[in-house]
Design a protein around this motif. Structure first.
Motif, PDB file in Angstrom:
ATOM      1  N   VAL B 152     -31.612 -62.371  33.159  1.00 47.00           N
ATOM      2  CA  VAL B 152     -33.023 -62.444  33.502  1.00 47.00           C
ATOM      3  C   VAL B 152     -33.318 -61.473  34.628  1.00 47.00           C
ATOM      4  N   ASP B 153     -34.256 -60.570  34.402  1.00 42.24           N
ATOM      5  CA  ASP B 153     -34.600 -59.601  35.442  1.00 42.24           C
ATOM      6  C   ASP B 153     -35.993 -59.056  35.178  1.00 42.24           C
ATOM      7  N   CYS B 189     -28.289 -65.983  33.339  1.00 45.21           N
ATOM      8  CA  CYS B 189     -28.072 -65.631  34.739  1.00 45.21           C
ATOM      9  C   CYS B 189     -29.231 -64.759  35.217  1.00 45.21           C
ATOM     10  N   VAL B 190     -29.835 -65.163  36.334  1.00 46.69           N
ATOM     11  CA  VAL B 190     -30.858 -64.333  36.947  1.00 46.69           C
ATOM     12  C   VAL B 190     -30.136 -63.253  37.751  1.00 46.69           C
ATOM     13  N   GLU B 193     -34.944 -60.197  39.558  1.00 43.89           N
ATOM     14  CA  GLU B 193     -36.126 -61.030  39.711  1.00 43.89           C
ATOM     15  C   GLU B 193     -36.234 -62.001  38.543  1.00 43.89           C
ATOM     16  N   GLY B 194     -36.352 -63.265  38.842  1.00 40.03           N
ATOM     17  CA  GLY B 194     -36.594 -64.257  37.799  1.00 40.03           C
ATOM     18  C   GLY B 194     -38.038 -64.678  37.895  1.00 40.03           C
ATOM     19  N   ALA B 199     -39.600 -65.116  32.878  1.00 41.57           N
ATOM     20  CA  ALA B 199     -38.167 -65.369  33.058  1.00 41.57           C
ATOM     21  C   ALA B 199     -37.716 -66.585  32.269  1.00 41.57           C
ATOM     22  N   ALA B 203     -34.512 -68.495  29.599  1.00 44.51           N
ATOM     23  CA  ALA B 203     -33.573 -69.123  30.540  1.00 44.51           C
ATOM     24  C   ALA B 203     -33.393 -70.621  30.307  1.00 44.51           C
ATOM     25  N   MET B 210     -27.403 -67.871  39.059  1.00 44.90           N
ATOM     26  CA  MET B 210     -28.143 -66.821  39.774  1.00 44.90           C
ATOM     27  C   MET B 210     -27.149 -66.007  40.563  1.00 44.90           C
ATOM     28  N   ALA B 214     -30.267 -62.767  43.934  1.00 45.45           N
ATOM     29  CA  ALA B 214     -31.382 -62.803  42.987  1.00 45.45           C
ATOM     30  C   ALA B 214     -32.440 -63.777  43.494  1.00 45.45           C
ATOM     31  N   TYR B 216     -35.708 -66.429  42.031  1.00 42.59           N
ATOM     32  CA  TYR B 216     -36.178 -67.152  40.836  1.00 42.59           C
ATOM     33  C   TYR B 216     -37.401 -67.918  41.302  1.00 42.59           C
ATOM     34  N   CYS B 249     -32.466 -72.723  45.115  1.00 47.81           N
ATOM     35  CA  CYS B 249     -32.532 -73.097  43.695  1.00 47.81           C
ATOM     36  C   CYS B 249     -31.361 -74.003  43.327  1.00 47.81           C
TER      37      CYS B 249
END
Ligand SMILES: [Zn+2]
Ligand SMILES: [Zn+2]
Lengths: 275, 311, 311, 275
Positions: B152-153, B189-190, B193-194, B199, B203, B210, B214, B216, B249
């Motif tokens: 995730v980006d 995996c973030v 940027e999540g 995102a 996910a 993460m 990163a 989220y 998180c």
């Protein structure tokens, strides 16, 4: 290129109050409360659909006396100790006082045209109908209640998006409600969604889009990203009816747009179909 | 020094987990070990400065992107293109490859390095076509039993006229639904940027990780500041308030583990960053590999349905 | 009069069916009865004139269309719109309703009565969006166990630039695949023109029926004549050669039964045409209603996989 | 509005022969057969991909000596007694004589870079690669053979569409091959499709679109309805690359376009991935 991501947001500041509390924003007719209530908050002059509070909506849909509310006392906590210009707890307390609700959704059992159903009805008056932990949990419980009782779930949405004061946990209400819908699917029950103005961002990007049938009220804004943000971010010229229910129907995102008085009989028909 | 409130909460979560038979043997012990490790690493509640540093590192222009990790971690990579409908979204990559001996399907947002690539990939902000590309790759993954990795980006889903007209909200919702249904192991995996709905669309996974630096979040710091502080310049304040960093998180139970980065951030050593990410991905997949598909689905949904704080 | 070759073939098929245990009790006896009835009705191999009459009746401007049958046969009909992607194709209608006590999902091509409606519905020629609308309605039908009815009435899929760009070929293929996977009873009936890929996209069903004067073909008579005779005016000759009429389709095993029409054709009496169609649909669904989903799928595939003549 | 439906058709008249049998239609270079064969029928001057016969294609893909043909003797019958300007049986006999094939597809077992696979390769030279009962049956048998042996199926398509001389039975090869693919899916095996010029109509609208991976050769026409018919029917102005592989890639219908020499190594890689 702006990096500002406002795709899921809620702007819960109320619009500046019009001079008369019940002034139609389209044709400027004035109404007394009882007039509007009898007309299901539809302008008799121009057909404009005023916002409808959750309990009024439920009353307009269900058989008289059939509604039994569930989880009414569920309250948001403040997991982040969130504080912007004012503390989140204060915003919550204020919203509770002004709306009489513990959060932005009301769920419970009811019947429409004699057929049982579960209802989950959002209320935009509570912090812009934003979805935090309580909305997510109550919607999910409504799915479970529908599954247990073997009845369809009817949900009426009205939301500016996720409740950012709950930070990442508000985003997690998207997958949470999606998982609840999938549990409802596993139980073989249907979900019928009625999108009222506005149904945007996190709510549109989760359970609101997953109904077996997607209905909307005329003129409702139904968009993941609202017109203001699209315009600011991309400088694109927006089509006249950008993001409105009518555009969404044309682009294949909705099954039907229904004037408010048609909603109850249509739900009755759909309950027979899914019964 | 007395344990921080953060550490206390983590310890509490740890002790709670020790008493949750629901999660089953392997999952639980993996979880415990992971939390113990995290606990050993994190001794301090991140400060406002720490959080802002994560925001900056997560967006660092030299940070490794999805295809950098693909190149470092997967053999026999074959990129799949298009949504089999009407577009091929450059902001979302998808493909098949081998992680060690195991074939996996991988999806992920992809930013661009130079201005041409950034434009072509919409700065990593997918259109609905991007999410539909991911979904149509989930299908054969499920059919063949390939584990799914999502990286995730993204600053968020693309906010534009065509994106709305093609059904951005519905695509994000449906992508989550498809992930909720998958009967194969899924690990997200973030890695940068999540960003919000853009995102979470990819996910909804058995394991959500993460990277250390990163972020989220439900909204960007600038977006949050613009709305709540009426001033996008208050982004740092906003970030401190809504805590998009990995430590928070984890504490909130939103992610299952933190993937370490090289000291100074992933951009300082792409090779080491990939090695560390690869270790975590392999470990997560190994833990899930023998769990029956129905059980994966059940646990995955139970996990996401438990998220939230209310009374 | 000696039995025609057509009748002989039909008798042969009948006697073959009597010896096929594969099809199972209920299915088999239903099949036998139906064939026996057909045999009683049809005494003559259709002539070139008979075939051309079917072509004309199948295209008759006053012939009942899908929504006419919906109106006559289904209670509580609710039309579903859109592909949940980027369009709502007027050439394909889809919805839910009750056939007697049973909820069914129905899809079908829809021509138009007047010129405005014809234009809006592209003369019943769907875009990929139309097939995607059908597919997304198959999904809840499968989930809720609703039998699927498709009414086929199309000159073919729309032959246009946007249709190609949006993936016409892939949409037709995928729609068939989704129908092959469905675990609910499926009944298709050609009610007018069953034109090539545009028709088969929604006709991979457990039971395939044709109305007496419908046609079902790989190409239109005019198209075939243009290619093989180099003269579209030889359409009648072409039709006689490739035999798109119901009797021949039954004989070739392509359809499972013929739905009678009022004398003179369905357009002469919409009420009676609907009654006869309703009887056949109900009968077909009843026969399939108790067959387990996996068994439906297995038989459906076995049936289509048996089609063809080779040595 | 024309009612002519030529969406699935095959026009099996050969193009008028160029002066030299191996003249590149793009750059007009001439080649000897052995030159072209060594170059996998790719023009050394401009990269144009000449049509490739089924056995030559197979030889170019598989490990030497690994191919074992299946069902080579399956012949079309003439279920309709079809007769246009000439009888179908005569066209079949002629095609068999000129191509040395019994119909427009060759199937069998093979190996690529040491990994077993099943192959189903179409041949445009046999009645325009049109799909009748034999093509449908042989493709379906290839699915079964792949399933039984637990190997992926690789299919190379080149077809003008359904074989109209078999009437409605040729249309039935669409659902037939789709059902065969779904049986292959149930057996957990993959299908990789390589679309050569042209892949159109009934073949594109059935198995060719259903691969786990869809590859195409540069410049291949890949369209349900070909450009001529679209132009005639709709009078639309066609985009420059209408229906070509390149347009299909842009619109999300393909995974990759590969120059012919890349195909074998890519298939080798994909066999490892799906192995
Ligand atoms: Zn008004
Ligand atoms: Zn050349």
């Amino acid at each position: 290129m702006s990096k500002i991501d406002v795709s899921i947001e809620t702007d819960d500041k109320p619009a500046p109050p019009p001079k008369h509390p019940n002034t139609c924003p389209e044709c400027h007719s004035h109404y007394r409360d009882d007039e509007l209530e009898r007309a299901q908050w539809v302008c008799a002059q121009c057909g404009h659909h005023f916002p409808m509070r959750a309990h009024a909506r439920i009353t307009s849909l269900v058989d008289e006396g059939s509604f039994y509310e569930e989880s009414a006392d569920l309250h948001s906590e403040d997991p982040l100790g969130f504080f912007d210009l004012r503390p989140y707890t204060e915003r919550l307390a204020e919203a509770e006082m002004s709306t009489g609700l513990a959060d932005a959704i009301v769920i419970g059992q009811g019947a429409i045209e004699g057929r049982g159903c579960e209802l989950a009805v959002m209320d935009f008056a509570f912090m812009g109908g934003s979805m935090g932990s309580v909305v997510g949990e109550k919607f999910s419980r409504a799915c479970d209640s529908a599954a247990e009782r073997g009845v369809p779930l009817i949900t009426v949405t009205s939301s500016g998006g996720a409740r950012m004061q709950e930070g990442i946990l508000s985003l997690m209400q998207l997958p949470k409600t999606v998982c609840a819908v999938e549990d409802l699917h596993d139980a073989g029950q249907a979900m019928i969604v009625v999108m009222a103005h506005p149904t945007t961002a996190g709510v549109l990007a989760s359970f609101a889009s997953l109904g077996d049938v997607l209905l909307a009220e005329p003129g409702a804004l139904i968009a993941f990203t609202g017109p203001r943000v699209v315009e600011q971010t991309t400088r694109e010229k927006l089509p006249e009816d950008f993001g409105l229910a009518e555009q969404n129907l044309r682009f294949g995102h909705l099954d039907a747009i229904l004037e408010r008085p048609q909603i109850r009989p249509t739900l009755g028909r759909l309950l027979r179909v899914f019964g | 020094m007395a344990p921080s409130e953060h550490e206390l909460r983590l310890r509490e979560r740890l002790s709670r987990l020790r008493n949750v038979p629901l999660l089953g043997g392997a999952r639980l012990s993996g979880e415990l070990e992971r939390l113990q490790r995290q606990l050993d690493r994190i001794q301090q509640e991140p400060t406002s400065d720490d959080i802002w540093r994560s925001v900056e590192l997560a967006r660092h222009p030299e940070r490794p992107y999805t295809l950098d990790y693909v190149g470092a971690l997967l053999d026999d990579w074959f990129e799949l293109h298009g949504d089999r409908g009407d577009g091929d979204d450059g902001a979302m990559v998808a493909g098949l490859g081998k992680l060690g001996d195991r074939t996996v399907a991988l999806v992920g947002q992809q930013k661009g390095r130079d201005i041409q690539e950034r434009t072509r990939r919409q700065f990593g902000m997918p259109y609905p076509e991007g999410y539909r590309k991911a979904m149509r790759v989930f299908e054969p993954a499920g059919r063949h039993g390939f584990p799914v990795i999502s990286l995730v980006d993204t600053p968020g889903a693309y906010p534009g006229v065509a994106a709305e007209q093609h059904g951005q909200g519905g695509a994000i919702a449906t992508s989550q639904l498809v992930m909720a249904r998958l009967a194969v192991p899924t690990v997200a995996c973030v890695i940068g940027e999540g960003g919000s709905g853009g995102a979470i669309a990819i996910a909804l996974a058995d394991r959500v990780l993460m990277q250390e630096n990163a972020i989220y979040s439900v909204i960007s710091p600038e977006g949050c500041a613009a709305i709540l502080w009426r001033d996008a310049g208050e982004a740092k304040k906003a970030a401190a308030a809504f805590k998009p960093d990995a430590a928070h998180c984890l504490e909130l139970g939103v992610i299952d583990g933190i993937v370490p980065e090289p000291a100074g951030g992933a951009h300082t050593d792409h090779v080491e960053a990939a090695r560390l990410l690869g270790d975590s991905l392999r470990e997560a997949i190994e833990e899930l590999a023998d769990v029956p598909g129905d059980e994966l689905r059940r646990r995955r949904r139970a996990k996401f349905r438990s998220l939230g704080v209310y009374a």
